[in-house]
Design a protein around this motif. Structure first.
Motif, PDB file in Angstrom:
ATOM      1  N   ASP A 111      99.473  79.901  47.992  1.00  0.00           N
ATOM      2  CA  ASP A 111      98.267  79.490  47.267  1.00  0.00           C
ATOM      3  C   ASP A 111      98.661  78.563  46.124  1.00  0.00           C
ATOM      4  OD1 ASP A 111      96.890  81.129  48.951  1.00  0.00           O
ATOM      5  OD2 ASP A 111      96.638  82.754  47.499  1.00  0.00           O
ATOM      6  N   ASN A 112      97.815  77.554  45.856  1.00  0.00           N
ATOM      7  CA  ASN A 112      98.163  76.613  44.793  1.00  0.00           C
ATOM      8  C   ASN A 112      96.916  76.117  44.070  1.00  0.00           C
ATOM      9  OD1 ASN A 112     100.029  75.152  43.267  1.00  0.00           O
ATOM     10  ND2 ASN A 112      99.998  73.382  44.635  1.00  0.00           N
ATOM     11  N   ILE A 113      97.159  75.576  42.874  1.00  0.00           N
ATOM     12  CA  ILE A 113      96.088  75.022  42.025  1.00  0.00           C
ATOM     13  C   ILE A 113      96.547  73.650  41.536  1.00  0.00           C
ATOM     14  CG2 ILE A 113      94.633  75.368  39.997  1.00  0.00           C
ATOM     15  CD1 ILE A 113      95.630  78.287  39.867  1.00  0.00           C
ATOM     16  N   ILE A 114      95.682  72.630  41.625  1.00  0.00           N
ATOM     17  CA  ILE A 114      95.985  71.314  41.051  1.00  0.00           C
ATOM     18  C   ILE A 114      94.833  70.879  40.143  1.00  0.00           C
ATOM     19  CG2 ILE A 114      95.124  70.106  43.135  1.00  0.00           C
ATOM     20  CD1 ILE A 114      97.126  67.816  42.459  1.00  0.00           C
ATOM     21  N   THR A 115      95.201  70.283  39.018  1.00  0.00           N
ATOM     22  CA  THR A 115      94.231  69.750  38.062  1.00  0.00           C
ATOM     23  C   THR A 115      93.876  68.314  38.468  1.00  0.00           C
ATOM     24  OG1 THR A 115      95.283  71.067  36.359  1.00  0.00           O
ATOM     25  CG2 THR A 115      93.894  69.246  35.594  1.00  0.00           C
ATOM     26  N   GLN A 173      89.144  76.886  28.976  1.00  0.00           N
ATOM     27  CA  GLN A 173      90.316  77.143  29.840  1.00  0.00           C
ATOM     28  C   GLN A 173      91.293  75.960  29.835  1.00  0.00           C
ATOM     29  OE1 GLN A 173      90.967  79.987  31.169  1.00  0.00           O
ATOM     30  NE2 GLN A 173      89.012  81.005  30.771  1.00  0.00           N
ATOM     31  N   LYS A 174      91.218  75.117  28.781  1.00  0.00           N
ATOM     32  CA  LYS A 174      92.036  73.899  28.714  1.00  0.00           C
ATOM     33  C   LYS A 174      93.532  74.169  28.926  1.00  0.00           C
ATOM     34  CE  LYS A 174      93.238  70.105  25.632  1.00  0.00           C
ATOM     35  NZ  LYS A 174      93.372  69.693  24.237  1.00  0.00           N
ATOM     36  N   LYS A 175      94.045  75.199  28.285  1.00  0.00           N
ATOM     37  CA  LYS A 175      95.487  75.464  28.364  1.00  0.00           C
ATOM     38  C   LYS A 175      95.928  75.650  29.830  1.00  0.00           C
ATOM     39  CE  LYS A 175      98.983  78.099  25.950  1.00  0.00           C
ATOM     40  NZ  LYS A 175      99.272  79.536  25.841  1.00  0.00           N
ATOM     41  N   GLY A 176      95.201  76.457  30.548  1.00  0.00           N
ATOM     42  CA  GLY A 176      95.536  76.701  31.957  1.00  0.00           C
ATOM     43  C   GLY A 176      95.372  75.447  32.802  1.00  0.00           C
ATOM     44  N   PHE A 186      95.061  82.434  35.571  1.00  0.00           N
ATOM     45  CA  PHE A 186      93.778  82.384  36.269  1.00  0.00           C
ATOM     46  C   PHE A 186      93.698  83.506  37.312  1.00  0.00           C
ATOM     47  CE2 PHE A 186      93.816  77.670  35.212  1.00  0.00           C
ATOM     48  CZ  PHE A 186      92.844  77.799  34.228  1.00  0.00           C
ATOM     49  N   GLY A 187      92.535  84.147  37.368  1.00  0.00           N
ATOM     50  CA  GLY A 187      92.328  85.189  38.363  1.00  0.00           C
ATOM     51  C   GLY A 187      92.047  84.565  39.713  1.00  0.00           C
ATOM     52  N   ARG A 197      89.916  81.048  45.312  1.00  0.00           N
ATOM     53  CA  ARG A 197      89.050  80.459  44.279  1.00  0.00           C
ATOM     54  C   ARG A 197      89.487  81.009  42.939  1.00  0.00           C
ATOM     55  NH1 ARG A 197      83.590  82.278  46.848  1.00  0.00           N
ATOM     56  NH2 ARG A 197      83.776  83.904  45.278  1.00  0.00           N
ATOM     57  N   ILE A 198      89.032  80.357  41.855  1.00  0.00           N
ATOM     58  CA  ILE A 198      89.411  80.817  40.516  1.00  0.00           C
ATOM     59  C   ILE A 198      88.277  81.632  39.894  1.00  0.00           C
ATOM     60  CG2 ILE A 198      89.978  80.027  38.184  1.00  0.00           C
ATOM     61  CD1 ILE A 198      91.486  77.707  39.536  1.00  0.00           C
ATOM     62  N   LYS A 199      88.618  82.838  39.463  1.00  0.00           N
ATOM     63  CA  LYS A 199      87.634  83.774  38.910  1.00  0.00           C
ATOM     64  C   LYS A 199      86.899  83.199  37.704  1.00  0.00           C
ATOM     65  CE  LYS A 199      88.715  88.418  39.912  1.00  0.00           C
ATOM     66  NZ  LYS A 199      89.796  89.363  39.850  1.00  0.00           N
ATOM     67  N   GLN A 200      87.614  82.494  36.841  1.00  0.00           N
ATOM     68  CA  GLN A 200      87.021  81.992  35.593  1.00  0.00           C
ATOM     69  C   GLN A 200      86.139  80.756  35.799  1.00  0.00           C
ATOM     70  OE1 GLN A 200      90.196  82.884  36.045  1.00  0.00           O
ATOM     71  NE2 GLN A 200      90.974  84.026  34.293  1.00  0.00           N
ATOM     72  N   ALA A 201      86.028  80.242  37.028  1.00  0.00           N
ATOM     73  CA  ALA A 201      85.223  79.034  37.276  1.00  0.00           C
ATOM     74  C   ALA A 201      83.745  79.323  37.003  1.00  0.00           C
ATOM     75  CB  ALA A 201      85.407  78.568  38.711  1.00  0.00           C
ATOM     76  N   ILE A 202      83.018  78.294  36.536  1.00  0.00           N
ATOM     77  CA  ILE A 202      81.571  78.477  36.311  1.00  0.00           C
ATOM     78  C   ILE A 202      80.783  77.986  37.529  1.00  0.00           C
ATOM     79  CG2 ILE A 202      81.661  78.503  33.796  1.00  0.00           C
ATOM     80  CD1 ILE A 202      80.963  75.569  33.770  1.00  0.00           C
TER      81      ILE A 202
END
Ligand SMILES: Cc1cc2nc3c(=O)[nH]c(=O)nc-3n(C[C@H](O)[C@H](O)[C@H](O)COP(=O)(O)O)c2cc1C
Length: 156
Positions: free
Chosen positions: A21-25, A68-71, A91-92, A103-108
């Motif tokens: 699993d991965n996350i990209i900004t 959530q800027k730092k993450g 991130f959860g 998916r990211i838990k903290q997403a709106i």
């Protein structure tokens, strides 16, 4: 890009391939059709996420609150090739409803997408995703990238 090109909203795109699993900004992304509902993301060819999305055919767009800027900065400065960004960003993780992807838990809000086309644009590839599931979960200030380490936030 020159400063005048921004500010652009910063989002997180999540992906999964071969159990990883991965996350990209990302700041380069946009809606591109109402019917069918399509969303386009532009990813550099050298990014680990580039090949993950090309090979899995799925991605999830996560709209994030500015707090959530730092993450978001972390996921935009470290490669998932040799790090677990879910673990290090804090991130959860939750499972997407319609695609095999986290998916990211903290997403709106989120858009679960299946890749229906891709266009090579110089050193990036634009992946065009058909939105197969989406939800708005909250609201709040968003983070916008200007240039380098300069950011702005929306008023609400
Ligand atoms: C604010 C910000 C915006 C970014 N926008 C993009 C973008 O639109 N496309 C892209 O390919 N990389 C973008 N990046 C860079 C990637 O997020 C970064 O190279 C990341 O470490 C790649 O991770 P990966 O190798 O795990 O895919 C951005 C980084 C930041 C901090």
């Amino acid at each position: 890009m020159p400063e005048i090109d921004g500010p652009r909203q910063v989002i997180l795109v999540t992906c999964r391939h071969r159990g990883k699993d991965n996350i990209i900004t990302l700041a380069w992304h946009m809606p591109t059709s109402f019917d069918p509902r399509l969303y386009a993301i532009s990813i550099g060819k050298t990014r680990f996420s580039h090949d993950m999305i090309r090979d899995s055919g799925n991605f999830c767009v996560n709209f994030m609150p500015a707090e959530q800027k730092k993450g978001m900065e972390h996921c935009g400065s470290v490669s998932g090739r040799n790090a677990d960004k879910f673990e290090h960003s804090g991130f959860g993780k939750e499972e997407c409803g319609k695609i095999d992807c986290p998916r990211i838990k903290q997403a709106i809000g989120f858009l679960e997408c299946e890749v229906v086309d891709s266009v090579e644009t110089g050193d990036h590839t634009v992946f065009i995703g058909k939105v197969v599931h989406s939800k708005t979960k909250g609201s709040g200030k968003r983070l916008y990238h200007i240039t380098g380490n300069r950011y702005a936030t929306s008023s609400d």
